[in-house]
Design a protein around this motif. Structure first.
Motif, PDB file in Angstrom:
ATOM      1  N   LEU A 153     -38.635   3.885 -40.588  1.00 10.41           N
ATOM      2  CA  LEU A 153     -38.058   4.197 -39.280  1.00 10.41           C
ATOM      3  C   LEU A 153     -38.908   5.243 -38.554  1.00 10.41           C
ATOM      4  O   LEU A 153     -39.435   6.153 -39.192  1.00 10.41           O
ATOM      5  N   PRO A 154     -39.008   5.137 -37.234  1.00  7.75           N
ATOM      6  CA  PRO A 154     -39.643   6.223 -36.485  1.00  7.75           C
ATOM      7  C   PRO A 154     -38.716   7.431 -36.493  1.00  7.75           C
ATOM      8  O   PRO A 154     -37.644   7.405 -37.116  1.00  7.75           O
ATOM      9  N   VAL A 155     -39.105   8.458 -35.790  1.00  2.24           N
ATOM     10  CA  VAL A 155     -38.228   9.637 -35.676  1.00  2.24           C
ATOM     11  C   VAL A 155     -36.902   9.188 -35.054  1.00  2.24           C
ATOM     12  O   VAL A 155     -36.880   8.458 -34.061  1.00  2.24           O
ATOM     13  N   ILE A 156     -35.820   9.586 -35.670  1.00  4.24           N
ATOM     14  CA  ILE A 156     -34.490   9.307 -35.102  1.00  4.24           C
ATOM     15  C   ILE A 156     -34.178  10.439 -34.135  1.00  4.24           C
ATOM     16  O   ILE A 156     -34.079  11.606 -34.543  1.00  4.24           O
ATOM     17  N   ASN A 157     -34.068  10.111 -32.860  1.00  3.17           N
ATOM     18  CA  ASN A 157     -33.863  11.134 -31.837  1.00  3.17           C
ATOM     19  C   ASN A 157     -32.382  11.292 -31.509  1.00  3.17           C
ATOM     20  O   ASN A 157     -31.710  10.324 -31.159  1.00  3.17           O
ATOM     21  N   ILE A 158     -31.912  12.513 -31.611  1.00  2.00           N
ATOM     22  CA  ILE A 158     -30.533  12.819 -31.208  1.00  2.00           C
ATOM     23  C   ILE A 158     -30.615  13.894 -30.125  1.00  2.00           C
ATOM     24  O   ILE A 158     -30.581  15.089 -30.424  1.00  2.00           O
ATOM     25  N   PRO A 159     -30.748  13.482 -28.856  1.00  2.00           N
ATOM     26  CA  PRO A 159     -30.922  14.460 -27.788  1.00  2.00           C
ATOM     27  C   PRO A 159     -29.614  15.134 -27.408  1.00  2.00           C
ATOM     28  O   PRO A 159     -28.546  14.813 -27.947  1.00  2.00           O
ATOM     29  N   GLY A 160     -29.705  16.015 -26.434  1.00  2.00           N
ATOM     30  CA  GLY A 160     -28.541  16.770 -25.975  1.00  2.00           C
ATOM     31  C   GLY A 160     -28.900  18.237 -25.953  1.00  2.00           C
ATOM     32  O   GLY A 160     -29.808  18.675 -26.666  1.00  2.00           O
ATOM     33  N   CYS A 161     -28.208  18.971 -25.115  1.00  2.00           N
ATOM     34  CA  CYS A 161     -28.519  20.397 -25.003  1.00  2.00           C
ATOM     35  C   CYS A 161     -27.223  21.199 -25.038  1.00  2.00           C
ATOM     36  O   CYS A 161     -26.790  21.713 -24.028  1.00  2.00           O
ATOM     37  N   PRO A 162     -26.601  21.348 -26.228  1.00  3.74           N
ATOM     38  CA  PRO A 162     -27.077  20.827 -27.502  1.00  3.74           C
ATOM     39  C   PRO A 162     -26.524  19.424 -27.740  1.00  3.74           C
ATOM     40  O   PRO A 162     -25.751  18.909 -26.954  1.00  3.74           O
ATOM     41  N   CYS A 261     -28.219  15.878 -19.877  1.00  7.57           N
ATOM     42  CA  CYS A 261     -29.065  16.527 -20.879  1.00  7.57           C
ATOM     43  C   CYS A 261     -29.497  15.609 -22.011  1.00  7.57           C
ATOM     44  O   CYS A 261     -30.254  16.047 -22.876  1.00  7.57           O
ATOM     45  N   THR A 262     -29.066  14.370 -22.031  1.00 11.98           N
ATOM     46  CA  THR A 262     -29.549  13.471 -23.074  1.00 11.98           C
ATOM     47  C   THR A 262     -30.665  12.561 -22.574  1.00 11.98           C
ATOM     48  O   THR A 262     -31.102  11.667 -23.294  1.00 11.98           O
ATOM     49  N   GLU A 263     -31.108  12.798 -21.343  1.00  6.13           N
ATOM     50  CA  GLU A 263     -32.173  11.976 -20.771  1.00  6.13           C
ATOM     51  C   GLU A 263     -33.492  12.759 -20.739  1.00  6.13           C
ATOM     52  O   GLU A 263     -33.489  13.991 -20.661  1.00  6.13           O
ATOM     53  N   PRO A 264     -34.617  12.052 -20.752  1.00  6.06           N
ATOM     54  CA  PRO A 264     -35.912  12.729 -20.872  1.00  6.06           C
ATOM     55  C   PRO A 264     -36.230  13.686 -19.731  1.00  6.06           C
ATOM     56  O   PRO A 264     -36.969  14.648 -19.928  1.00  6.06           O
ATOM     57  N   GLU A 265     -35.687  13.442 -18.541  1.00  3.91           N
ATOM     58  CA  GLU A 265     -36.034  14.274 -17.386  1.00  3.91           C
ATOM     59  C   GLU A 265     -35.331  15.633 -17.401  1.00  3.91           C
ATOM     60  O   GLU A 265     -35.715  16.530 -16.655  1.00  3.91           O
ATOM     61  N   PHE A 266     -34.292  15.760 -18.200  1.00  3.68           N
ATOM     62  CA  PHE A 266     -33.569  17.034 -18.239  1.00  3.68           C
ATOM     63  C   PHE A 266     -34.534  18.159 -18.589  1.00  3.68           C
ATOM     64  O   PHE A 266     -35.352  18.000 -19.478  1.00  3.68           O
ATOM     65  N   PRO A 267     -34.483  19.343 -17.964  1.00  2.00           N
ATOM     66  CA  PRO A 267     -33.473  19.756 -16.998  1.00  2.00           C
ATOM     67  C   PRO A 267     -33.917  19.620 -15.545  1.00  2.00           C
ATOM     68  O   PRO A 267     -33.214  20.117 -14.662  1.00  2.00           O
ATOM     69  N   PHE A 268     -35.038  18.953 -15.282  1.00  2.00           N
ATOM     70  CA  PHE A 268     -35.612  19.069 -13.952  1.00  2.00           C
ATOM     71  C   PHE A 268     -35.112  17.995 -12.993  1.00  2.00           C
ATOM     72  O   PHE A 268     -34.591  18.275 -11.921  1.00  2.00           O
TER      73      PHE A 268
END
Lengths: 320, 102
Positions: A153-162, A261-268
């Motif tokens: 598996l590639p890196v398992i990404n769990i985004p969010g802030c937090p 915050c779970t999307e790549p563009e966050f926070p801009f």
């Protein structure tokens, strides 16, 4: 028993805070009920100095099998690609990250910074931060596009802030209990089970969204936060209104616009000054429309919905 | 004063030739903020809100969109009211202002 190692790079420890607030299962349950052996964690680990360095080297050599490598925070590469701005246990953190990722069965990136680079990677990105396998939307990140952990598996990404504690614990339990094969990942390597629906899914303001009744000030319990207050709930993939925070609520339920915050563009998100909590418009139409909706459709739908809105939608129905 | 009385007063002002700032429309965030700033720092009178808001008794068509109050996000259909805090004024569905947004 699955060995888990957790390190932090360019991080605020927010994901650790979130994880330690997990309830079902709790961080302790992971150890006692699900057989996760936490080799070391920045807030829980006992080893210091040479003992810690020895533990990390033991993982890299294979003497201590590393089943799950969790990384929180961005991978710092400055200055000049050396990573010296973030040293850990006697060497640049990025060197530990590379070598530990190569020997781990699973690599999990926790939070926006580890996933996409997050706040540290915002332009001009002085720390030359990257996410583990992404830099914002760009695939590759620190480990490169071709990286796969030993499991395949590639890196398992769990985004969010937090990220929500349940997103973390459920993925860790799935991996530790041999059900990693059930995981399907989306284009940003996020588990689809959490990141296919939208933040708006389950929002208590959906009736106001449907009838185009806007909240115009913070603290109002009626009205949708998308139309005027900059809420990104209709464009953001997360289960924040399905898996509630503290088992109680969510940002939007409490009257706080989703920041995406779970999307790549966050926070801009290409925000104009002063528009963090203000929906940007172009010629009176929101610049960012709900995912999959075009401008013509939006204008038609909004006009019709507004005309059909019932009186109760304009009043505060919450009496307690 | 009741909403009806304020609405009637506003209508009278507009019918009697009150010159309002119909253009430029608030097409982007900078223009929106300039108008909002004017409103926030004005005297708050009905007349001033009508002038700075650029109110008209008929919808203004701009860039292919008819900008009537009835389709604006700040309009409360049943109360016939503009809920934008800086305007906060009873209106009619067919009126228009330059802070219109959908």
């Amino acid at each position: 028993m699955a060995n888990l190692l957790w390190l932090q790079g360019g991080a605020c420890s927010g994901n650790t805070m979130s994880f330690l607030n997990a309830e079902e299962p709790s961080a302790c349950d992971l150890v006692t009920d699900f057989g996760i052996n936490i080799l070391w964690h920045p807030s829980l680990g006992m080893e210091l100095g040479d003992n810690l360095k020895g533990l990390l080297q033991s993982c890299i050599s294979g003497a201590t099998p590393l089943d799950i490598f969790v990384f929180e925070g961005s991978v710092v590469n400055a200055p000049d690609g050396t990573g010296e701005w973030n040293r850990f246990a006697g060497r640049p953190m990025k060197d530990w990250v590379r070598e530990l990722s190569d020997v781990a069965q699973f690599v999990v990136a926790l939070g926006d910074c580890a996933t996409y680079g997050g706040i540290p990677a915002m332009a001009p990105n002085p720390s030359a931060s990257k996410g583990m396998q992404f830099l914002k939307r760009e695939h590759g990140g620190f480990l490169g596009t071709d990286f796969a952990a030993k499991s395949g598996l590639p890196v398992i990404n769990i985004p969010g802030c937090p990220c929500h504690p349940d997103w973390v614990t459920q993925i860790l339990v799935a991996v530790a209990s041999g059900r990693a094969g059930d995981l399907t990942l989306d284009e940003f390597q996020r588990p689809k089970t959490f990141f296919s629906s939208f933040t708006q899914t389950g929002c208590t303001r959906n009736m106001h969204f449907a009838y185009k009744v806007s909240a115009t000030e913070f603290g109002q319990r009626k009205g949708c936060l998308f139309y005027d207050l900059g809420c990104r709930g209709p464009m953001t993939h997360s289960p924040c209104n399905r898996i509630l925070w503290n088992r109680q609520s969510s940002k939007t339920r409490a009257g706080m616009p989703c920041l995406g915050c779970t999307e790549p563009e966050f926070p801009f998100f290409d925000l104009e000054p002063g528009t963090l909590f203000k929906t940007q418009t172009v010629m009176g139409v929101p610049k960012d429309l709900p995912t999959g909706v075009d401008k013509t459709g939006y204008v038609k739908l909004t006009g019709a919905a507004k005309a059909a809105s019932p009186q109760w939608a304009e009043e505060d129905m919450f009496v307690v | 004063m009741s909403d009806d009385a304020i609405r009637a007063e506003a209508e009278d002002l507009l019918k009697n030739g009150l010159q309002t700032d119909v253009f430029p429309r608030a097409d982007d965030q900078t223009q929106i903020q300039e108008i909002i700033y004017q409103l926030q720092n004005g005297d708050g009178s009905l007349k001033e809100r009508l002038v700075v808001g650029g109110f008209t008794l008929d919808p203004v068509s701009h860039e292919g969109l008819e900008q009537a109050c009835e389709t604006c996000m700040y309009y409360l259909v049943h109360r016939r009211y503009c809920e934008l805090p800086e305007l906060d004024v009873p209106v009619e569905a067919e009126w228009s202002c330059r802070l219109w947004r959908i």
